[in-house]
Design an enzyme around this catalytic site. Structure first.
Site, mmCIF file in Angstrom:
data_model
loop_
_atom_site.group_PDB
_atom_site.id
_atom_site.type_symbol
_atom_site.label_atom_id
_atom_site.label_comp_id
_atom_site.label_asym_id
_atom_site.label_seq_id
_atom_site.Cartn_x
_atom_site.Cartn_y
_atom_site.Cartn_z
ATOM 1 N N MET A 1 -4.058 4.317 -0.939
ATOM 2 C CA MET A 1 -4.912 4.860 0.120
ATOM 3 C C MET A 1 -5.990 5.775 -0.445
ATOM 4 O O MET A 1 -7.080 5.876 0.127
ATOM 5 C CB MET A 1 -4.077 5.613 1.157
ATOM 6 C CG MET A 1 -3.322 4.730 2.129
ATOM 7 S SD MET A 1 -4.367 3.617 3.101
ATOM 8 C CE MET A 1 -5.335 4.772 4.059
ATOM 9 N N ILE B 1 0.844 -1.190 0.000
ATOM 10 C CA ILE B 1 0.000 0.000 0.000
ATOM 11 C C ILE B 1 0.885 1.247 0.000
ATOM 12 O O ILE B 1 1.895 1.295 0.709
ATOM 13 C CB ILE B 1 -0.884 0.022 1.264
ATOM 14 C CG1 ILE B 1 -1.713 -1.242 1.362
ATOM 15 C CG2 ILE B 1 -1.767 1.261 1.306
ATOM 16 C CD1 ILE B 1 -2.207 -1.546 2.768
ATOM 17 N N CYS B 2 0.469 2.246 -0.765
ATOM 18 C CA CYS B 2 1.074 3.579 -0.669
ATOM 19 C C CYS B 2 -0.041 4.578 -0.929
ATOM 20 O O CYS B 2 -1.216 4.241 -0.807
ATOM 21 C CB CYS B 2 2.254 3.743 -1.639
ATOM 22 S SG CYS B 2 1.799 3.757 -3.370
ATOM 23 N N ARG B 3 0.283 5.785 -1.282
ATOM 24 C CA ARG B 3 -0.757 6.798 -1.494
ATOM 25 C C ARG B 3 -1.592 6.492 -2.737
ATOM 26 O O ARG B 3 -2.805 6.493 -2.685
ATOM 27 C CB ARG B 3 -0.115 8.179 -1.614
ATOM 28 C CG ARG B 3 -1.119 9.294 -1.847
ATOM 29 C CD ARG B 3 -0.430 10.655 -1.898
ATOM 30 N NE ARG B 3 -1.407 11.708 -2.064
ATOM 31 C CZ ARG B 3 -1.819 12.160 -3.247
ATOM 32 N NH1 ARG B 3 -1.333 11.629 -4.355
ATOM 33 N NH2 ARG B 3 -2.699 13.129 -3.318
ATOM 34 N N GLY C 1 -0.233 4.057 -5.459
ATOM 35 C CA GLY C 1 0.161 2.803 -6.091
ATOM 36 C C GLY C 1 1.561 2.798 -6.659
ATOM 37 O O GLY C 1 2.130 1.737 -6.904
#
Length: 199
Positions: free
Chosen positions: A101, A72-74, A76
């Protein structure tokens, strides 16, 4: 034929991840954003493993990640880099949270929230924009300063083409973006004990 470093892990959308979590089949959730971004908002149960730390210690982390993993990141992009790194050390069953996210929050899925801070992309835009603006304004007095603006523009172009960002990596090391539990030993301890998401 692609090598593990160039293979892009599969994606999983927010609705699919939520179904797995609700059914009690939650994969291991690794959030590769900075500790500050993680502390601002994250998926309950996620483990914060910043991208730079993950890249540096991928072999040690690999030993503690035997099950299904969702990165997971902001949005992708960083999760995709992390996925390529972990695939390169032979970690199977990797998935990227499609849209990161931003997509998770757009579905009104549960999150843990802390004190709000600027995400890394916003910090990069502020710093790059400020340097370009000051360089252009300063070039009225010192003509050579226009090349600083050109250098920043070239750097942003390279960042877009390569899907990496040197400025973002530098900013992630600032105290503002670091957290108290952002070292390998504490992350490995959390992975062993199953105490993700306690920020």
């Amino acid at each position: 034929m692609s090598t593990p470093e160039t293979t892009r892990p599969a994606t999983l959308d927010a609705a699919g991840l939520r179904e797995l979590i609700d059914a009690g089949r939650a994969p291991r959730l690794l959030d590769v954003r900075t500790p500050a971004e993680f502390e601002t908002v994250h998926i309950p149960g996620a483990y914060n493993v910043p991208l730079d730390l993950l890249k540096e210690h991928r072999e040690e982390l690999r030993a503690h990640l035997d099950e299904d993993v969702v990165l997971i990141c902001r949005s992708g992009a960083r999760a995709t880099q992390a996925g390529q790194t972990l695939a390169g050390v032979g970690l199977p069953n990797l998935k990227i949270l499609d849209g990161g996210m931003l997509a998770w929050q757009a579905t009104n899925a549960p999150v843990r929230q802390g004190a709000p801070r600027w995400d890394l992309e916003r910090q990069v835009r502020l710093v790059a924009g400020s340097i370009v603006l000051l360089s252009v304004l300063g070039s009225v007095l010192v003509p050579g300063l226009k090349w600083v603006a050109g250098f920043i523009g070239a750097g942003l172009t390279f960042a877009a083409v390569s899907n990496t960002c040197a400025m973002g990596m530098l900013l992630s090391k600032l105290p503002y973006n670091r957290g108290a539990s952002c070292d390998l030993d504490s992350i490995v301890g959390q992975l062993r004990e199953g105490t993700g998401g306690r920020a």
